[in-house]
Write a protein that holds these residues in place. Structure first.
Motif, PDB file in Angstrom:
ATOM      1  N   ALA A  68      -4.101  39.221 -21.639  1.00 17.39           N
ATOM      2  CA  ALA A  68      -2.856  39.732 -21.045  1.00 17.39           C
ATOM      3  C   ALA A  68      -3.299  40.735 -20.220  1.00 17.39           C
ATOM      4  O   ALA A  68      -4.384  41.596 -20.133  1.00 17.39           O
ATOM      5  CB  ALA A  68      -1.870  40.217 -22.000  1.00 17.39           C
ATOM      6  N   HIS A  69      -2.502  40.996 -19.074  1.00 19.45           N
ATOM      7  CA  HIS A  69      -2.770  42.112 -18.242  1.00 19.45           C
ATOM      8  C   HIS A  69      -1.818  43.194 -18.060  1.00 19.45           C
ATOM      9  O   HIS A  69      -0.461  42.903 -18.236  1.00 19.45           O
ATOM     10  CB  HIS A  69      -3.035  41.516 -16.667  1.00 19.45           C
ATOM     11  N   VAL A  78      -7.045  41.624 -24.916  1.00 17.18           N
ATOM     12  CA  VAL A  78      -6.918  40.461 -25.782  1.00 17.18           C
ATOM     13  C   VAL A  78      -5.670  40.730 -26.743  1.00 17.18           C
ATOM     14  O   VAL A  78      -5.507  41.747 -27.117  1.00 17.18           O
ATOM     15  CB  VAL A  78      -8.045  40.305 -26.870  1.00 17.18           C
ATOM     16  N   VAL A  79      -4.909  39.755 -26.845  1.00 15.18           N
ATOM     17  CA  VAL A  79      -3.663  39.633 -27.612  1.00 15.18           C
ATOM     18  C   VAL A  79      -3.737  38.737 -28.947  1.00 15.18           C
ATOM     19  O   VAL A  79      -4.219  37.569 -28.569  1.00 15.18           O
ATOM     20  CB  VAL A  79      -2.588  39.123 -26.842  1.00 15.18           C
ATOM     21  N   LEU A  85       1.966  44.342 -26.121  1.00 12.05           N
ATOM     22  CA  LEU A  85       1.839  45.650 -26.009  1.00 12.05           C
ATOM     23  C   LEU A  85       0.571  46.212 -25.564  1.00 12.05           C
ATOM     24  O   LEU A  85      -0.175  45.872 -26.378  1.00 12.05           O
ATOM     25  CB  LEU A  85       2.471  46.335 -27.241  1.00 12.05           C
ATOM     26  N   CYS A  86       0.350  46.847 -24.660  1.00 11.59           N
ATOM     27  CA  CYS A  86      -0.949  47.393 -24.225  1.00 11.59           C
ATOM     28  C   CYS A  86      -1.065  48.441 -24.999  1.00 11.59           C
ATOM     29  O   CYS A  86      -0.329  49.322 -25.632  1.00 11.59           O
ATOM     30  CB  CYS A  86      -0.790  47.821 -22.691  1.00 11.59           C
ATOM     31  N   GLY A  98      -3.694  31.787 -23.383  1.00  7.77           N
ATOM     32  CA  GLY A  98      -3.384  31.625 -24.608  1.00  7.77           C
ATOM     33  C   GLY A  98      -2.372  31.120 -25.259  1.00  7.77           C
ATOM     34  O   GLY A  98      -1.845  30.678 -26.302  1.00  7.77           O
ATOM     35  N   GLN A  99      -1.495  30.555 -24.246  1.00  8.27           N
ATOM     36  CA  GLN A  99      -0.389  29.597 -24.814  1.00  8.27           C
ATOM     37  C   GLN A  99      -0.676  28.193 -24.498  1.00  8.27           C
ATOM     38  O   GLN A  99       0.186  27.312 -24.833  1.00  8.27           O
ATOM     39  CB  GLN A  99       0.945  29.921 -23.852  1.00  8.27           C
TER      40      GLN A  99
END
Ligand SMILES: [Zn+2]
Length: 109
Positions: A68-69, A78-79, A85-86, A98-99
């Motif tokens: 995610a950005h 990386v999630v 949440l960052c 990732g989806q």
């Protein structure tokens, strides 16, 4: 079941590309946030391949980290869970990968 629908669409698209040849291995790349339970998918894959030229083929799953950005601090991270949440505390994040789920290779006999 969600995994059965996925397994059936994977089998259908592999059949489309292999034209009835026996298939030994199907490799899939699965995003961590695709909502897929690997064991359930393997089980459903066996069901979905019964009676097709994929029957008995093995399914190899490669899990891929989601990325995610963050729009607040501009970092990419990386999630591993669905809570986006960052590290900086911001929830203003955009999912980059990732989806998705895709067939990366197929081995025919
Ligand atoms: Zn951030």
């Amino acid at each position: 079941m969600h995994e059965l629908a996925i397994a059936e669409s994977v089998v259908a698209s592999v059949l489309e590309h292999t034209g009835g040849r026996r298939v030994a291995v199907v490799r899939l790349r699965v995003g961590r946030l695709a909502g897929v339970v690997p064991d359930a998918l393997s089980f459903c894959f066996d069901l979905a391949t019964t009676g097709t030229s994929l029957e008995g083929a093995s399914l190899e799953l490669v899990e891929e980290h989601a990325r995610a950005h963050c729009r607040s601090c501009s970092c990419d991270f990386v999630v591993d869970d669905p809570i986006l949440l960052c590290g900086c505390g911001s929830a203003d994040v955009q999912l980059l990968s990732g989806q998705d789920l895709c067939v990366t290779s197929v081995e025919v006999l």
